[in-house]
Design a protein around this motif. Structure first.
Motif, PDB file in Angstrom:
ATOM      1  N   ASN A   1       0.840  -1.197   0.000  1.00  0.00           N
ATOM      2  CA  ASN A   1       0.000   0.000   0.000  1.00  0.00           C
ATOM      3  C   ASN A   1       0.875   1.246   0.000  1.00  0.00           C
ATOM      4  O   ASN A   1       2.089   1.187   0.158  1.00  0.00           O
ATOM      5  N   TRP A   2       0.184   2.371  -0.192  1.00  0.00           N
ATOM      6  CA  TRP A   2       0.845   3.678  -0.312  1.00  0.00           C
ATOM      7  C   TRP A   2       1.910   3.886   0.777  1.00  0.00           C
ATOM      8  O   TRP A   2       3.014   4.325   0.503  1.00  0.00           O
ATOM      9  N   ASN A   3       1.553   3.568   2.033  1.00  0.00           N
ATOM     10  CA  ASN A   3       2.462   3.845   3.142  1.00  0.00           C
ATOM     11  C   ASN A   3       3.731   3.010   3.131  1.00  0.00           C
ATOM     12  O   ASN A   3       4.776   3.464   3.593  1.00  0.00           O
TER      13      ASN A   3
ATOM     14  N   ARG B   1       4.282  15.865   5.339  1.00  0.00           N
ATOM     15  CA  ARG B   1       4.370  14.616   4.577  1.00  0.00           C
ATOM     16  C   ARG B   1       3.700  14.821   3.214  1.00  0.00           C
ATOM     17  O   ARG B   1       2.694  15.519   3.114  1.00  0.00           O
ATOM     18  N   PRO B   2       4.253  14.204   2.163  1.00  0.00           N
ATOM     19  CA  PRO B   2       3.707  14.443   0.810  1.00  0.00           C
ATOM     20  C   PRO B   2       2.439  13.638   0.542  1.00  0.00           C
ATOM     21  O   PRO B   2       2.349  12.883  -0.408  1.00  0.00           O
ATOM     22  N   GLU B   3       1.463  13.830   1.447  1.00  0.00           N
ATOM     23  CA  GLU B   3       0.216  13.068   1.390  1.00  0.00           C
ATOM     24  C   GLU B   3      -0.973  13.991   1.589  1.00  0.00           C
ATOM     25  O   GLU B   3      -0.892  14.949   2.363  1.00  0.00           O
ATOM     26  N   TRP B   4      -2.083  13.627   0.977  1.00  0.00           N
ATOM     27  CA  TRP B   4      -3.352  14.376   1.149  1.00  0.00           C
ATOM     28  C   TRP B   4      -3.724  14.471   2.625  1.00  0.00           C
ATOM     29  O   TRP B   4      -4.279  15.471   3.061  1.00  0.00           O
ATOM     30  N   GLU B   5      -3.431  13.410   3.381  1.00  0.00           N
ATOM     31  CA  GLU B   5      -3.885  13.308   4.770  1.00  0.00           C
ATOM     32  C   GLU B   5      -3.128  14.240   5.708  1.00  0.00           C
ATOM     33  O   GLU B   5      -3.586  14.485   6.827  1.00  0.00           O
ATOM     34  N   ASP B   6      -1.957  14.717   5.309  1.00  0.00           N
ATOM     35  CA  ASP B   6      -1.188  15.576   6.208  1.00  0.00           C
ATOM     36  C   ASP B   6      -2.031  16.799   6.585  1.00  0.00           C
ATOM     37  O   ASP B   6      -2.707  17.368   5.728  1.00  0.00           O
TER      38      ASP B   6
ATOM     39  N   PHE C   1       4.836  11.699 -17.856  1.00  0.00           N
ATOM     40  CA  PHE C   1       5.445  12.230 -16.637  1.00  0.00           C
ATOM     41  C   PHE C   1       4.492  13.319 -16.161  1.00  0.00           C
ATOM     42  O   PHE C   1       3.995  14.110 -16.970  1.00  0.00           O
ATOM     43  N   ARG C   2       4.223  13.362 -14.851  1.00  0.00           N
ATOM     44  CA  ARG C   2       3.402  14.443 -14.307  1.00  0.00           C
ATOM     45  C   ARG C   2       4.234  15.236 -13.298  1.00  0.00           C
ATOM     46  O   ARG C   2       4.897  14.634 -12.456  1.00  0.00           O
ATOM     47  N   ILE C   3       4.211  16.571 -13.412  1.00  0.00           N
ATOM     48  CA  ILE C   3       4.873  17.396 -12.400  1.00  0.00           C
ATOM     49  C   ILE C   3       3.807  18.261 -11.751  1.00  0.00           C
ATOM     50  O   ILE C   3       2.939  18.821 -12.434  1.00  0.00           O
TER      51      ILE C   3
ATOM     52  N   VAL D   1       6.366   9.246 -12.367  1.00  0.00           N
ATOM     53  CA  VAL D   1       6.771   8.538 -13.588  1.00  0.00           C
ATOM     54  C   VAL D   1       5.724   7.476 -13.877  1.00  0.00           C
ATOM     55  O   VAL D   1       5.536   6.553 -13.080  1.00  0.00           O
ATOM     56  N   ARG D   2       4.991   7.635 -14.962  1.00  0.00           N
ATOM     57  CA  ARG D   2       3.925   6.700 -15.279  1.00  0.00           C
ATOM     58  C   ARG D   2       4.125   6.189 -16.700  1.00  0.00           C
ATOM     59  O   ARG D   2       4.874   6.741 -17.486  1.00  0.00           O
ATOM     60  N   LYS D   3       3.377   5.111 -17.021  1.00  0.00           N
ATOM     61  CA  LYS D   3       3.558   4.486 -18.324  1.00  0.00           C
ATOM     62  C   LYS D   3       3.314   5.473 -19.463  1.00  0.00           C
ATOM     63  O   LYS D   3       4.103   5.573 -20.398  1.00  0.00           O
TER      64      LYS D   3
HETATM   65  P1  M7G Z   1      -1.108   9.253  -8.030  1.00  0.00           P
HETATM   66  O1  M7G Z   1       0.269   8.762  -7.932  1.00  0.00           O
HETATM   67  O2  M7G Z   1      -1.322  10.624  -7.486  1.00  0.00           O
HETATM   68  O3  M7G Z   1      -1.621   9.279  -9.538  1.00  0.00           O
HETATM   69  O4  M7G Z   1      -2.079   8.303  -7.250  1.00  0.00           O
HETATM   70  P2  M7G Z   1      -1.770   8.150 -10.700  1.00  0.00           P
HETATM   71  O5  M7G Z   1      -3.167   7.638 -10.572  1.00  0.00           O
HETATM   72  O6  M7G Z   1      -1.573   8.895 -11.955  1.00  0.00           O
HETATM   73  O7  M7G Z   1      -0.723   7.112 -10.466  1.00  0.00           O
HETATM   74  C1  M7G Z   1      -2.036   6.915  -7.426  1.00  0.00           C
HETATM   75  C2  M7G Z   1      -2.553   6.203  -6.189  1.00  0.00           C
HETATM   76  O8  M7G Z   1      -1.586   6.340  -5.133  1.00  0.00           O
HETATM   77  C3  M7G Z   1      -3.833   6.764  -5.605  1.00  0.00           C
HETATM   78  O9  M7G Z   1      -4.980   6.225  -6.205  1.00  0.00           O
HETATM   79  C4  M7G Z   1      -3.704   6.323  -4.156  1.00  0.00           C
HETATM   80  O10 M7G Z   1      -4.026   4.964  -4.022  1.00  0.00           O
HETATM   81  C5  M7G Z   1      -2.231   6.480  -3.894  1.00  0.00           C
HETATM   82  N1  M7G Z   1      -1.920   7.817  -3.373  1.00  0.00           N
HETATM   83  C6  M7G Z   1      -1.371   8.866  -4.033  1.00  0.00           C
HETATM   84  N2  M7G Z   1      -1.261   9.921  -3.192  1.00  0.00           N
HETATM   85  C7  M7G Z   1      -0.692  11.204  -3.529  1.00  0.00           C
HETATM   86  C8  M7G Z   1      -1.752   9.541  -1.980  1.00  0.00           C
HETATM   87  C9  M7G Z   1      -1.891  10.213  -0.740  1.00  0.00           C
HETATM   88  O11 M7G Z   1      -1.541  11.368  -0.548  1.00  0.00           O
HETATM   89  N3  M7G Z   1      -2.444   9.481   0.272  1.00  0.00           N
HETATM   90  C10 M7G Z   1      -2.862   8.188   0.093  1.00  0.00           C
HETATM   91  N4  M7G Z   1      -3.418   7.545   1.114  1.00  0.00           N
HETATM   92  N5  M7G Z   1      -2.725   7.538  -1.076  1.00  0.00           N
HETATM   93  C11 M7G Z   1      -2.174   8.201  -2.105  1.00  0.00           C
END
Ligand code: M7G
Length: 206
Positions: free
Chosen positions: A23-25, A67-72, A129-131, A124-126
């Protein structure tokens, strides 16, 4: 002599999932924190360039303590400006990412007192690239002390909040050297979280 940065910045890396159970974490790793221009170059010269990363990798460069997360707490009311480069072979992703990081640590994406920029991200995706640049708000006032309500957000009108975000978007678009015909999109993190991906509907474009 070391040239101090206005903020301390932490580099994070998302490694590609190896199996279904990841998972993400488990995948998000803190790499290093630095506080000077010289330390930045030391880090930059010792890590793999984006062009050599495996698919599904990310780099995140965030202000220390976020933290680089939505939840921060400092991101949960926020959003991001982002652009997807779909012609992967024709773009210099390493230069674009370097210039994005320099704009972040050099504080040129915003007027520092606005305190909106939380960090920058490259995915980096298939197919692309997203910035992106992550911001603390989506333009509106953020209520609640200690919950993302850091300096800069208080007493801002919605018009002023949006103006600050639009300025960040315009400056970021210049950093990415995008022509006027291309659109940079802003979307809120809660929309991203609900849609299960980053492809949320754009709130603003520039
Ligand atoms: P992405 O990497 O932002 O975009 O998210 P992508 O769909 O183009 O690859 C991919 C997946 O990573 C999401 O659907 C989540 O499962 C997980 N993910 C990404 N971000 C940024 C977060 C985050 O901040 N928190 C959590 N819990 N999951 C995330």
């Amino acid at each position: 002599v070391k040239h101090p940065l206005s903020n301390r910045w932490t580099l994070w890396f998302t490694k590609p999932a190896s199996g279904k159970g990841d998972n993400w974490n488990d995948l998000l790793k803190e790499v290093i924190t630095f506080e000077s221009v010289e330390e930045f170059w030391g880090v930059y010269n010792n890590i793999a360039p984006v062009s050599e990363l495996a698919l599904k990798s990310d780099y995140h460069l965030f202000k220390e303590g976020v933290r680089p997360e939505w939840e921060d707490p400092q991101n949960k009311h926020g959003g991001k400006w982002s652009y997807q480069f779909k012609e992967k072979r024709n773009i210099s992703i390493d230069d674009l990412w370097l210039h994005t990081m320099l704009a972040a640590i050099g504080e040129t994406l915003e007027n520092e007192e606005d305190g909106e920029v939380m960090g920058v991200v490259v995915n980096v995706r298939k197919a692309f690239f997203r910035i992106g640049v992550w911001t603390r708000t989506t333009g509106r006032h953020v209520p609640g002390r200690g919950d993302g309500d850091v300096a800069g957000g208080k007493g801002r009108s919605p018009e002023k909040g949006k103006e600050i975000l639009m300025t960040i978007g315009k400056r970021f678009k210049e950093v990415l050297r995008l022509p006027a015909t291309e659109q940079l999109e802003f979307s809120g993190h809660t929309d991203s979280a609900h849609s299960g991906s980053t492809r949320a509907k754009a709130k603003f474009v520039v």
